[in-house]
Scaffold this motif. Structure first.
Motif, mmCIF file in Angstrom:
data_model
loop_
_atom_site.group_PDB
_atom_site.id
_atom_site.type_symbol
_atom_site.label_atom_id
_atom_site.label_comp_id
_atom_site.label_asym_id
_atom_site.label_seq_id
_atom_site.Cartn_x
_atom_site.Cartn_y
_atom_site.Cartn_z
ATOM 1 N N ALA A 93 53.049 -73.610 -63.558
ATOM 2 C CA ALA A 93 54.255 -73.473 -62.739
ATOM 3 C C ALA A 93 54.162 -72.129 -62.036
ATOM 4 O O ALA A 93 53.581 -71.177 -62.566
ATOM 5 C CB ALA A 93 55.509 -73.542 -63.592
ATOM 6 N N ASP A 94 54.694 -72.031 -60.849
ATOM 7 C CA ASP A 94 54.609 -70.773 -60.115
ATOM 8 C C ASP A 94 55.544 -69.736 -60.717
ATOM 9 O O ASP A 94 56.594 -70.063 -61.283
ATOM 10 C CB ASP A 94 54.949 -71.002 -58.640
ATOM 11 C CG ASP A 94 53.855 -71.781 -57.926
ATOM 12 O OD1 ASP A 94 52.672 -71.542 -58.230
ATOM 13 O OD2 ASP A 94 54.182 -72.647 -57.094
ATOM 14 N N ASN A 95 55.142 -68.470 -60.590
ATOM 15 C CA ASN A 95 55.954 -67.381 -61.124
ATOM 16 C C ASN A 95 57.371 -67.443 -60.558
ATOM 17 O O ASN A 95 57.570 -67.766 -59.381
ATOM 18 C CB ASN A 95 55.332 -66.029 -60.775
ATOM 19 C CG ASN A 95 54.075 -65.746 -61.570
ATOM 20 O OD1 ASN A 95 53.873 -66.313 -62.634
ATOM 21 N ND2 ASN A 95 53.219 -64.881 -61.042
ATOM 22 N N ALA A 96 58.339 -67.111 -61.390
ATOM 23 C CA ALA A 96 59.734 -67.124 -60.941
ATOM 24 C C ALA A 96 60.006 -66.029 -59.920
ATOM 25 O O ALA A 96 60.812 -66.207 -58.999
ATOM 26 C CB ALA A 96 60.671 -66.970 -62.140
ATOM 27 N N ARG A 106 62.757 -64.542 -55.422
ATOM 28 C CA ARG A 106 62.781 -65.621 -56.406
ATOM 29 C C ARG A 106 62.096 -66.840 -55.803
ATOM 30 O O ARG A 106 62.415 -67.248 -54.688
ATOM 31 C CB ARG A 106 64.230 -65.947 -56.762
ATOM 32 C CG ARG A 106 64.413 -66.984 -57.851
ATOM 33 C CD ARG A 106 65.877 -67.335 -58.030
ATOM 34 N NE ARG A 106 66.412 -68.014 -56.857
ATOM 35 C CZ ARG A 106 67.355 -67.516 -56.060
ATOM 36 N NH1 ARG A 106 67.883 -66.326 -56.279
ATOM 37 N NH2 ARG A 106 67.782 -68.205 -55.006
ATOM 38 N N SER A 107 61.161 -67.430 -56.508
ATOM 39 C CA SER A 107 60.479 -68.618 -55.967
ATOM 40 C C SER A 107 61.230 -69.870 -56.396
ATOM 41 O O SER A 107 61.150 -70.298 -57.542
ATOM 42 C CB SER A 107 59.022 -68.676 -56.435
ATOM 43 O OG SER A 107 58.950 -68.841 -57.841
ATOM 44 N N ASP A 108 61.983 -70.423 -55.467
ATOM 45 C CA ASP A 108 62.683 -71.691 -55.698
ATOM 46 C C ASP A 108 61.821 -72.868 -55.249
ATOM 47 O O ASP A 108 61.837 -73.935 -55.856
ATOM 48 C CB ASP A 108 64.002 -71.719 -54.915
ATOM 49 C CG ASP A 108 64.957 -70.638 -55.358
ATOM 50 O OD1 ASP A 108 65.101 -70.441 -56.578
ATOM 51 O OD2 ASP A 108 65.546 -69.978 -54.481
ATOM 52 N N PRO A 148 59.480 -78.183 -55.654
ATOM 53 C CA PRO A 148 60.100 -77.138 -56.476
ATOM 54 C C PRO A 148 59.050 -76.298 -57.197
ATOM 55 O O PRO A 148 58.094 -76.822 -57.761
ATOM 56 C CB PRO A 148 60.946 -77.936 -57.484
ATOM 57 C CG PRO A 148 61.159 -79.265 -56.857
ATOM 58 C CD PRO A 148 59.924 -79.539 -56.065
ATOM 59 N N SER A 149 59.254 -74.992 -57.211
ATOM 60 C CA SER A 149 58.274 -74.087 -57.813
ATOM 61 C C SER A 149 58.174 -74.237 -59.318
ATOM 62 O O SER A 149 57.170 -73.841 -59.917
ATOM 63 C CB SER A 149 58.633 -72.635 -57.473
ATOM 64 O OG SER A 149 58.577 -72.401 -56.086
ATOM 65 N N TYR A 150 59.209 -74.802 -59.937
ATOM 66 C CA TYR A 150 59.173 -74.930 -61.393
ATOM 67 C C TYR A 150 58.315 -76.100 -61.867
ATOM 68 O O TYR A 150 58.003 -76.203 -63.056
ATOM 69 C CB TYR A 150 60.588 -75.073 -61.969
ATOM 70 C CG TYR A 150 61.310 -76.338 -61.586
ATOM 71 C CD1 TYR A 150 60.988 -77.559 -62.167
ATOM 72 C CD2 TYR A 150 62.330 -76.312 -60.638
ATOM 73 C CE1 TYR A 150 61.653 -78.729 -61.810
ATOM 74 C CE2 TYR A 150 62.995 -77.469 -60.280
ATOM 75 C CZ TYR A 150 62.656 -78.668 -60.876
ATOM 76 O OH TYR A 150 63.323 -79.826 -60.517
ATOM 77 N N THR A 151 57.925 -76.996 -60.980
ATOM 78 C CA THR A 151 57.128 -78.148 -61.401
ATOM 79 C C THR A 151 55.736 -77.694 -61.844
ATOM 80 O O THR A 151 55.169 -76.764 -61.285
ATOM 81 C CB THR A 151 56.972 -79.169 -60.265
ATOM 82 O OG1 THR A 151 56.422 -78.511 -59.115
ATOM 83 C CG2 THR A 151 58.298 -79.797 -59.899
#
Length: 218
Positions: A93-96, A106-108, A148-151
């Motif tokens: 997952a990409d850094n927050a 912030r990476s959303d 989404p960056s959290y995926t």
């Protein structure tokens, strides 16, 4: 949650590929030296980076589909990266928080912009997971995928040829992905069906849109 865009025209793709051909690339671990999964090359040439980032950022910020889907607040300068045979980027997952010279963001939302044809390389698909399912993307030159960056996602190993993309990260004015998607859907319905609605109903729909934006946008 995922959006595919036609972002760059033929001339823009050509210009970016020429910049890459004349630019210096270094080990991608330069920006993440402790990573055990990052195995790629990234553009490391100040003038080339500034010029390519300008072209890519201008394309993003003039693309109505991107603006309506991402609600961008800050866009990190896009960076051209390469994967050659044997290279991949493991599941992550990409850094927050993305550090930038102007201050962290912030990476959303993450964005991959494809710069060469899928026929020019084998392997190298962007695989994005969603629960137990996954999707693979190998876009046409000038196309982009926004997600989404959290995926959890990865770049599968390139086995032949060279994969060239640009990547960037977006801090959205609407942090929550579900709220962002609802606003996007409302806006799409209003744009597609608004002229067919009775004026008083369309006015009520617009008021609901605006009030949700007041509640959710930062």
């Amino acid at each position: 949650m995922f959006k595919q865009l036609k972002l760059l025209d033929v001339d823009q793709v050509k210009a970016l590929r020429e910049i890459a051909a004349n630019g210096k690339f270094v080990d991608g671990k330069i920006s993440n030296p402790h990573s055990k999964i990052k195995n790629n090359l990234q553009l490391h040439d100040v003038k080339a980076y500034e010029e390519s980032s300008r072209i890519l950022n201008d394309a993003l910020m003039s693309n109505s589909e991107f603006l309506e889907f991402a609600f961008p607040d800050i866009v990190a300068p896009p960076l051209i990266t390469l994967h050659r045979p044997g290279m991949n980027y493991g599941l992550h997952a990409d850094n927050a928080i993305i550090p930038l010279p102007e201050g962290p963001i912030r990476s959303d939302i993450s964005c991959t912009i494809f710069l060469n044809d899928a026929d020019e390389y084998e392997g190298g698909a962007l695989r994005v997971t969603h629960g137990e399912a996954s999707m693979r993307f190998k876009g046409t030159p000038g196309s982009a995928i926004v997600y989404p960056s959290y995926t959890l996602h990865e770049v599968e190993k390139v086995t032949k040829g060279e994969r060239m993309v640009a990547i960037t990260f977006i801090q959205s004015k609407v942090r929550d992905v579900m709220k962002r998607n609802l606003l996007y859907e409302f806006n799409e319905v209003a744009a597609l069906e608004g002229l067919n609605m009775r004026h008083e109903n369309y006015t009520r729909l617009q008021a609901a849109q605006y009030n949700l934006m007041r509640m959710w946008m930062e």
